[in-house]
Write an enzyme that holds these catalytic residues in place. Sequence first.
Site, short mmCIF file in Angstrom:
data_model
loop_
_atom_site.label_atom_id
_atom_site.label_comp_id
_atom_site.label_asym_id
_atom_site.label_seq_id
_atom_site.Cartn_x
_atom_site.Cartn_y
_atom_site.Cartn_z
N ARG A 163 4.81 -12.12 13.75
CA ARG A 163 5.57 -10.99 13.74
C ARG A 163 6.82 -11.20 14.69
NH1 ARG A 163 1.59 -7.16 12.65
NH2 ARG A 163 2.29 -4.98 12.64
N ARG A 181 -1.92 8.31 5.22
CA ARG A 181 -2.96 7.29 5.60
C ARG A 181 -4.16 7.96 6.51
NH1 ARG A 181 -1.64 1.13 7.19
NH2 ARG A 181 -1.01 1.85 9.07
N ARG A 225 7.89 1.75 14.80
CA ARG A 225 7.40 0.54 13.98
C ARG A 225 8.50 -0.19 13.09
NH1 ARG A 225 2.05 2.65 11.96
NH2 ARG A 225 1.59 0.29 11.32
#
Length: 215
Positions: A88, A127, A171
């Site tokens: 990442r 979600r 994020r």
Amino acid sequence: MRLVFIGPPGVGKGTQAVRLTDSLRVPHVSTGDILRQGMREGTAVGRKAREFVDAGKLVPDEVMGDLIAERLAKPDARDGFVLDGFPRTVAQISILDDVLGRLGVVLDRVFVLVAPEQEIVRRLGGRRVCPQNGEVYHVESHPPKSPGVCDSCGTALIQRPDDAEEVIRERLGVYAELTEPVASAYAERGLLVEIDGTGDPDAVFERLQQGLEEV
Ligand code: AMP
């Protein structure tokens, strides 16, 4: 087949990685899932990771390096894997290079899944997850059979703390700043295949399979 999956949170990376691992018969190695499991079970890694994960920040590389070295050395990953959520950062590319070098293997392909930001925010906002077993649902596109409870164990579904709107924004910022350069670095190595992540999961999976034929 040794593959890496890159993409912003909410692009459908996890869903597509699972489908791909089922068809290739290799393990799905999701660093986010491993961390969340560790957090549920209260392991040493889980305790170290919690403050970062809940805030939408990256867990330090030392923790991640040990975690990934240990996971990829397991026998089920010997003949291949789909790596979801690692590397990442550009620094994690070197960590992965070292781990793979010690195992004497190389990556075959890196997929980056892309979708417009408004689509991502919509997907993440809907979600819901089971806090007991980690199963993932979506209020619109993949609802549980009875609203609000897990199909497998009946536990009340929750929203991940890091799916709260301000954490989603954090994020996405982390992704743009730290993870997009990872895709560029793999493009320079000639390993990157970009996949359009919009539309229904079947259509995305078809594009992925086409991408695999380029391997
Ligand atoms: P994910 O399920 O892939 O969205 O990951 C959830 C969270 O786990 C991230 O927001 C990070 O806090 C942490 N995480 C997962 N993979 C990594 C990684 N490779 N490096 C650092 N933190 C990670």
